[in-house]
Write a protein that holds these residues in place. Structure first.
Motif, PDB file in Angstrom:
ATOM      1  N   GLY A  66      -2.564   6.809 -12.277  1.00 51.65           N
ATOM      2  CA  GLY A  66      -1.666   7.208 -13.045  1.00 51.65           C
ATOM      3  C   GLY A  66      -0.365   7.439 -12.479  1.00 51.65           C
ATOM      4  N   GLY A  67       0.326   8.229 -12.681  1.00 46.26           N
ATOM      5  CA  GLY A  67       1.696   8.663 -12.025  1.00 46.26           C
ATOM      6  C   GLY A  67       2.934   7.740 -11.961  1.00 46.26           C
ATOM      7  N   LYS A  68       3.660   7.790 -11.302  1.00 45.71           N
ATOM      8  CA  LYS A  68       5.013   6.941 -11.159  1.00 45.71           C
ATOM      9  C   LYS A  68       4.696   5.948 -10.104  1.00 45.71           C
ATOM     10  CE  LYS A  68       8.232  10.797 -12.088  1.00 45.71           C
ATOM     11  NZ  LYS A  68       9.468  11.590 -11.635  1.00 45.71           N
ATOM     12  N   GLN A  69       3.518   5.519  -9.711  1.00 47.47           N
ATOM     13  CA  GLN A  69       3.426   4.412  -8.772  1.00 47.47           C
ATOM     14  C   GLN A  69       3.568   3.206  -9.472  1.00 47.47           C
ATOM     15  OE1 GLN A  69      -0.657   4.339  -7.429  1.00 47.47           O
ATOM     16  NE2 GLN A  69      -1.396   5.624  -8.955  1.00 47.47           N
ATOM     17  N   PRO A  70       3.801   2.019  -8.960  1.00 46.60           N
ATOM     18  CA  PRO A  70       3.930   0.564  -9.678  1.00 46.60           C
ATOM     19  C   PRO A  70       2.902   0.176 -10.092  1.00 46.60           C
ATOM     20  CG  PRO A  70       4.366   0.288  -7.447  1.00 46.60           C
ATOM     21  CD  PRO A  70       4.142   1.921  -7.477  1.00 46.60           C
ATOM     22  N   LYS A  71       2.834  -0.545 -11.075  1.00 50.51           N
ATOM     23  CA  LYS A  71       1.533  -1.474 -11.852  1.00 50.51           C
ATOM     24  C   LYS A  71       1.443  -2.736 -10.928  1.00 50.51           C
ATOM     25  CE  LYS A  71       1.816   0.515 -16.187  1.00 50.51           C
ATOM     26  NZ  LYS A  71       1.839   0.209 -17.734  1.00 50.51           N
ATOM     27  N   ILE A  72       0.352  -2.667  -9.948  1.00 46.24           N
ATOM     28  CA  ILE A  72       0.451  -4.139  -9.013  1.00 46.24           C
ATOM     29  C   ILE A  72      -0.674  -4.999  -9.813  1.00 46.24           C
ATOM     30  CG2 ILE A  72      -0.518  -4.369  -6.577  1.00 46.24           C
ATOM     31  CD1 ILE A  72      -0.184  -1.746  -5.777  1.00 46.24           C
ATOM     32  N   ARG A  73      -0.249  -6.197  -9.339  1.00 48.09           N
ATOM     33  CA  ARG A  73      -0.517  -7.472  -9.666  1.00 48.09           C
ATOM     34  C   ARG A  73      -2.386  -7.591  -9.412  1.00 48.09           C
ATOM     35  NH1 ARG A  73       2.637 -11.500  -5.715  1.00 48.09           N
ATOM     36  NH2 ARG A  73       4.142 -10.132  -6.624  1.00 48.09           N
ATOM     37  N   ALA A 107       0.802  -1.297   0.065  1.00 40.42           N
ATOM     38  CA  ALA A 107      -0.085  -0.066   0.039  1.00 40.42           C
ATOM     39  C   ALA A 107       0.763   1.282   0.112  1.00 40.42           C
ATOM     40  CB  ALA A 107      -1.024  -0.099   1.250  1.00 40.42           C
ATOM     41  N   LYS A 108       2.069   1.230   0.554  1.00 33.50           N
ATOM     42  CA  LYS A 108       3.005   2.271   0.863  1.00 33.50           C
ATOM     43  C   LYS A 108       3.291   2.957  -0.370  1.00 33.50           C
ATOM     44  CE  LYS A 108       7.161   0.185   1.910  1.00 33.50           C
ATOM     45  NZ  LYS A 108       8.388   0.200   3.292  1.00 33.50           N
ATOM     46  N   ASN A 109       3.396   1.962  -1.819  1.00 34.40           N
ATOM     47  CA  ASN A 109       3.826   2.164  -2.965  1.00 34.40           C
ATOM     48  C   ASN A 109       2.790   2.860  -3.809  1.00 34.40           C
ATOM     49  OD1 ASN A 109       6.410   1.294  -2.296  1.00 34.40           O
ATOM     50  ND2 ASN A 109       5.930  -0.605  -3.080  1.00 34.40           N
ATOM     51  N   MET A 110       1.515   2.971  -3.242  1.00 36.57           N
ATOM     52  CA  MET A 110       0.515   3.418  -4.077  1.00 36.57           C
ATOM     53  C   MET A 110       0.097   4.926  -3.946  1.00 36.57           C
ATOM     54  SD  MET A 110      -2.305   0.059  -3.685  1.00 36.57           S
ATOM     55  CE  MET A 110      -3.325   0.972  -4.776  1.00 36.57           C
ATOM     56  N   ASN A 111      -0.187   5.586  -4.895  1.00 35.94           N
ATOM     57  CA  ASN A 111      -0.661   6.879  -4.910  1.00 35.94           C
ATOM     58  C   ASN A 111      -2.163   7.055  -4.529  1.00 35.94           C
ATOM     59  OD1 ASN A 111       1.898   7.704  -5.409  1.00 35.94           O
ATOM     60  ND2 ASN A 111       1.495   8.046  -7.342  1.00 35.94           N
ATOM     61  N   LEU A 112      -2.593   8.331  -4.130  1.00 37.17           N
ATOM     62  CA  LEU A 112      -4.220   8.366  -3.974  1.00 37.17           C
ATOM     63  C   LEU A 112      -4.809   8.472  -5.327  1.00 37.17           C
ATOM     64  CD1 LEU A 112      -5.952   8.905  -1.514  1.00 37.17           C
ATOM     65  CD2 LEU A 112      -5.833  11.223  -1.878  1.00 37.17           C
ATOM     66  N   ASN A 113      -4.251   9.117  -6.282  1.00 35.38           N
ATOM     67  CA  ASN A 113      -5.040   9.228  -7.558  1.00 35.38           C
ATOM     68  C   ASN A 113      -4.407   8.345  -8.503  1.00 35.38           C
ATOM     69  OD1 ASN A 113      -6.614  11.328  -6.653  1.00 35.38           O
ATOM     70  ND2 ASN A 113      -4.888  12.749  -6.850  1.00 35.38           N
ATOM     71  N   GLU A 125     -16.662  11.582   3.138  1.00 29.13           N
ATOM     72  CA  GLU A 125     -15.844  12.761   3.268  1.00 29.13           C
ATOM     73  C   GLU A 125     -14.533  12.607   2.791  1.00 29.13           C
ATOM     74  OE1 GLU A 125     -15.852   9.921   6.720  1.00 29.13           O
ATOM     75  OE2 GLU A 125     -17.345  10.505   5.194  1.00 29.13           O
ATOM     76  N   GLY A 126     -14.023  11.607   1.958  1.00 25.85           N
ATOM     77  CA  GLY A 126     -12.702  11.495   1.605  1.00 25.85           C
ATOM     78  C   GLY A 126     -11.752  11.004   2.542  1.00 25.85           C
ATOM     79  N   LEU A 127     -10.574  10.821   1.935  1.00 21.59           N
ATOM     80  CA  LEU A 127      -9.378  10.264   2.827  1.00 21.59           C
ATOM     81  C   LEU A 127      -8.068  11.077   2.490  1.00 21.59           C
ATOM     82  CD1 LEU A 127     -10.203   6.481   2.999  1.00 21.59           C
ATOM     83  CD2 LEU A 127     -10.547   8.006   5.021  1.00 21.59           C
ATOM     84  N   LYS A 128      -7.307  11.176   3.409  1.00 19.60           N
ATOM     85  CA  LYS A 128      -5.847  11.601   3.146  1.00 19.60           C
ATOM     86  C   LYS A 128      -5.138  10.430   2.653  1.00 19.60           C
ATOM     87  CE  LYS A 128      -5.837  15.678   6.077  1.00 19.60           C
ATOM     88  NZ  LYS A 128      -5.299  16.455   7.276  1.00 19.60           N
ATOM     89  N   LEU A 129      -3.895  10.855   1.922  1.00 21.79           N
ATOM     90  CA  LEU A 129      -3.149   9.906   1.487  1.00 21.79           C
ATOM     91  C   LEU A 129      -2.798   8.704   2.639  1.00 21.79           C
ATOM     92  CD1 LEU A 129      -1.367   8.432  -0.792  1.00 21.79           C
ATOM     93  CD2 LEU A 129       0.220  10.001  -0.193  1.00 21.79           C
ATOM     94  N   GLU A 130      -2.166   9.049   3.757  1.00 21.64           N
ATOM     95  CA  GLU A 130      -1.714   8.481   4.682  1.00 21.64           C
ATOM     96  C   GLU A 130      -2.938   7.404   5.268  1.00 21.64           C
ATOM     97  OE1 GLU A 130       1.321   7.583   5.306  1.00 21.64           O
ATOM     98  OE2 GLU A 130       2.059   9.031   3.788  1.00 21.64           O
ATOM     99  N   GLU A 131      -3.932   7.993   5.257  1.00 20.71           N
ATOM    100  CA  GLU A 131      -5.317   7.280   5.827  1.00 20.71           C
ATOM    101  C   GLU A 131      -5.582   6.269   4.874  1.00 20.71           C
ATOM    102  OE1 GLU A 131      -7.284  11.096   8.123  1.00 20.71           O
ATOM    103  OE2 GLU A 131      -7.990  10.567   6.194  1.00 20.71           O
ATOM    104  N   GLY A 185      -4.833   3.562  -8.558  1.00 16.86           N
ATOM    105  CA  GLY A 185      -4.474   4.217  -7.246  1.00 16.86           C
ATOM    106  C   GLY A 185      -5.487   3.954  -6.070  1.00 16.86           C
ATOM    107  N   LEU A 186      -5.129   4.542  -4.949  1.00 17.98           N
ATOM    108  CA  LEU A 186      -5.996   4.011  -3.758  1.00 17.98           C
ATOM    109  C   LEU A 186      -7.440   4.431  -3.736  1.00 17.98           C
ATOM    110  CD1 LEU A 186      -2.998   5.054  -1.329  1.00 17.98           C
ATOM    111  CD2 LEU A 186      -3.958   2.652  -1.392  1.00 17.98           C
ATOM    112  N   LYS A 187      -7.653   5.743  -4.287  1.00 17.64           N
ATOM    113  CA  LYS A 187      -9.071   6.064  -4.359  1.00 17.64           C
ATOM    114  C   LYS A 187     -10.024   5.170  -5.036  1.00 17.64           C
ATOM    115  CE  LYS A 187     -12.143  10.053  -5.179  1.00 17.64           C
ATOM    116  NZ  LYS A 187     -11.882  11.247  -5.623  1.00 17.64           N
ATOM    117  N   GLN A 188      -9.464   4.745  -6.184  1.00 17.64           N
ATOM    118  CA  GLN A 188     -10.281   3.870  -7.098  1.00 17.64           C
ATOM    119  C   GLN A 188     -10.493   2.470  -6.674  1.00 17.64           C
ATOM    120  OE1 GLN A 188     -12.227   4.841  -9.841  1.00 17.64           O
ATOM    121  NE2 GLN A 188     -12.670   2.627 -10.246  1.00 17.64           N
TER     122      GLN A 188
END
Length: 480
Positions: free
Chosen positions: A307-314, A299-305, A358-364, A344-347
C-alpha cells in the motif's frame, strides 16, 4: 680572393648597404660564427626582457595557475589583477606590497595560453575524455560499426547518388533527434556597423519557440512528401513545435517525447516513407531521455510494506521457468483494504523466496530487488516504445555533440532566423518554419558525413584537436 683583409671587406659590404662601422663589425662577427658553427646567428632584437616578471617566480606562478583553474570559464584580467594585488603578492610577504596594472594581468593571461574570443560550440573538452565517457564511447562506436554496413552510402559531387545495401540485407536508416530553442530577440551576433555606433536592441531573449525534430541523411527532416496520399488523421511530419512559457504551451519535459506523440508520430511516418527498412533512432545521452514508465520495474520506487504512495508496478516474470508474478494484490485478496494495492518489497521477495527470517531494512531490500534479472532488464520509456515496434535505439556519448549532426542543422537554421530577425513575436512564428526548411538536403548529408568521420577518428585513437584536424584535413565517405 680579392686580396682584401677582413676589415676592409666588411667595410666595403657595409658601405654598399648604406651602413657604417658598427654594421661592418657585425658582419665580421656573423662570418666568424658561420665558420665555427655553420649556422647564421639570428637577431635577438626585441627579445630581451626589459623588466622582471612575477610569473618568473615559481611560487607566484603556481598560485596564479591555481586561481585561473578555479575560475576557468569566468576569469578576466580585472579578476586576476585584484587577486594578485590583494591576495597573492601580499601573502608572499612583499613590504610594501607591489601591484600590477590591468594591462599586465591581460598579458599574463595571454602568456598562460588564454585568448579573448567569441564562445563557439564544438567539441566539449571538459568531460570529453572522462574515463566513464570514453568507456561508453567505445561501446557506442562498436555498435555503430556493426550497423554501418546496413546504411545507405551517398556519393557524387552533391552527394545525390544513393547506394543501398545488398538485397539480402535489411536497410538501416539513422534517425537522429534533438531539440532547439528559437528566441524572438536573437538577432545576428556579428554586424558591419559604423565607427562609434551600436545598434539599439531589446534586452533579454524575448519569447521563444521550442522545436523538437528528427533528422535523417536520406530525406532530411522526417516528414511525408507532399505527393504521398494518406488519411486525414495520419501525421505528415514528426516535428513538434511548442510556444514555451507558463502561460503558453508550458515547458518541455521527457514525457512530452512520448505523451505528445512525437515518437508515435515519427514511427508511422518512417514506416510509410521507407517501407521494408529499419530505423535506428539516436538520442542525446541525457537523464530526461532515460526516464522510465510509471509502472516500470524500479526497486527504488517501492516501499517495504504494501500500500501507501508507491507506484503500481507492472506484472513481471522471474526464475528459470519464467514464473508470473503480479505486483498488485488481486481484487479478491483476503484483506479487503489491500485489494488492488501494490504489494511492496517484503511481499514480493517472500513470493520469490528471497526474504530472510531475520528480515531486511528498506535499503537492503531495494538492493536485492534491483539485482533481480527482470529489474536489471528494465528499459527506459523511449527505448520501450521504439523497440516494441521493431526498430532500434542508441544514445550518443555524453559531451560528444559533434557526433549528432542535427546540431549542425540547428546552427544553419539559427543562422537563417538571426539574419531574418525583426525582434517581433509574430516575426519569430513566421521565421522558424522557414528556417527549418532553409537547410538543403545536400548540406544535411555533408553534416552526417562529418559526424561519421569523427566516429572513424575516435576508433583510430585520435581525440581533441588532433581529431578536429584529421576530420578537416583527410576526407572520404565516413572515413578519415
Amino acid at each position: 680572393k680579392c686580396n682584401y683583409s677582413k676589415m676592409n671587406a666588411s667595410e666595403i659590404v657595409s658601405n654598399t648597404a648604406g651602413k657604417g662601422v658598427y654594421h661592418a663589425r657585425c658582419i665580421r662577427s656573423w662570418a666568424h660564427e658561420y665558420v665555427m658553427s655553420r649556422q647564421i646567428p639570428y637577431s635577438r632584437q626585441g627579445h630581451h626582457a626589459k623588466i622582471w616578471s612575477f610569473l618568473w617566480d615559481e611560487g607566484i606562478l603556481l598560485q596564479v595557475k591555481s586561481y585561473i583553474r578555479e575560475h576557468k570559464w569566468d576569469i578576466s584580467p580585472q579578476m586576476l589583477m585584484i587577486q594578485m594585488n590583494e591576495v597573492i603578492l601580499p601573502g608572499l610577504g612583499f613590504a610594501p606590497s607591489p601591484t600590477i596594472h590591468i594591462n599586465t594581468a591581460r598579458n599574463y593571461l595571454k602568456e598562460l595560453g588564454y585568448t579573448y574570443a567569441k564562445v563557439k560550440k564544438g567539441i566539449y573538452i571538459d568531460g570529453h575524455e572522462r574515463e566513464d565517457v570514453v568507456a561508453y564511447r567505445k561501446i557506442f562506436l562498436e555498435q555503430m560499426s556493426e550497423f554501418e554496413h546496413r546504411m545507405p552510402i551517398f556519393s557524387g559531387d552533391n552527394l545525390e547518388e544513393i547506394t543501398w545495401p545488398d538485397s539480402n540485407v535489411q536497410p538501416l536508416i539513422l534517425i537522429t533527434h534533438d531539440e532547439c530553442i528559437f528566441s524572438a530577440y536573437d538577432g545576428s551576433r556579428s554586424l558591419w556597423i559604423p565607427d562609434g555606433e551600436q545598434p539599439l536592441r531589446k534586452k533579454g531573449n524575448g519569447r521563444s519557440i521550442h522545436v523538437s525534430d528528427f533528422l535523417t541523411d536520406v530525406c532530411g527532416r522526417l516528414a511525408l512528401p507532399d505527393e504521398m496520399q494518406v488519411s486525414d488523421d495520419f501525421p505528415r511530419e514528426a516535428c513538434v513545435i511548442m510556444h514555451s512559457g507558463k502561460n503558453n504551451d508550458g515547458w518541455w519535459k521527457a514525457d512530452d517525447l512520448i505523451i505528445f506523440d512525437q515518437c508515435e508520430r515519427a514511427i508511422p511516418i518512417f514506416e510509410a516513407r521507407f517501407p521494408g527498412c529499419q530505423a535506428l533512432f539516436a538520442f542525446d545521452n541525457v537523464s530526461s531521455h532515460a526516464t522510465f514508465s510509471p509502472d516500470a520495474l524500479i526497486a527504488k520506487n517501492m516501499n517495504l510494506n504494501p500500500g501507501g504512495k508507491q507506484p503500481k508496478i507492472r506484472r513481471t516474470y522471474f526464475g528459470d521457468e519464467n514464473i508470473q508474478q503480479d505486483m498488485i494484490f488481486p481484487s479478491d485478496y483476503r484483506i479487503s483494504n489491500l485489494r488492488g494495492q501494490p504489494k511492496g518489497l517484503k511481499q514480493v521477495l517472500m513470493e520469490r523466496g528471497l526474504w530472510p527470517n531475520e528480515g531486511l531494512k528498506l535499503e537492503e531490500a531495494r538492493k536485492i530487488m534491483s539485482q533481480q534479472p527482470d529489474f536489471l532488464a528494465q528499459k527506459g520509456r523511449i527505448k520501450e516504445v521504439i523497440v516494441a515496434t521493431g526498430h532500434k535505439v542508441i544514445f550518443y556519448p555524453k559531451f560528444h555533440c559533434e557526433l549528432n549532426y542535427i546540431k549542425n542543422f540547428w546552427g544553419a537554421a539559427k543562422k537563417f532566423s538571426r539574419s531574418n530577425c525583426d525582434y517581433l513575436w509574430t516575426g519569430l512564428q513566421r521565421t522558424v518554419p522557414l528556417a527549418l526548411a532553409s537547410v538543403p538536403l545536400t548540406t544535411i548529408r555533408r553534416y552526417a558525413r562529418k559526424a561519421f568521420r569523427y566516429m572513424d577518428v575516435y576508433r583510430k585513437g585520435l581525440t581533441g584537436k588532433a581529431a578536429e584536424f584529421a576530420v578537416k584535413k583527410y576526407r572520404s565517405h565516413r572515413r578519415v
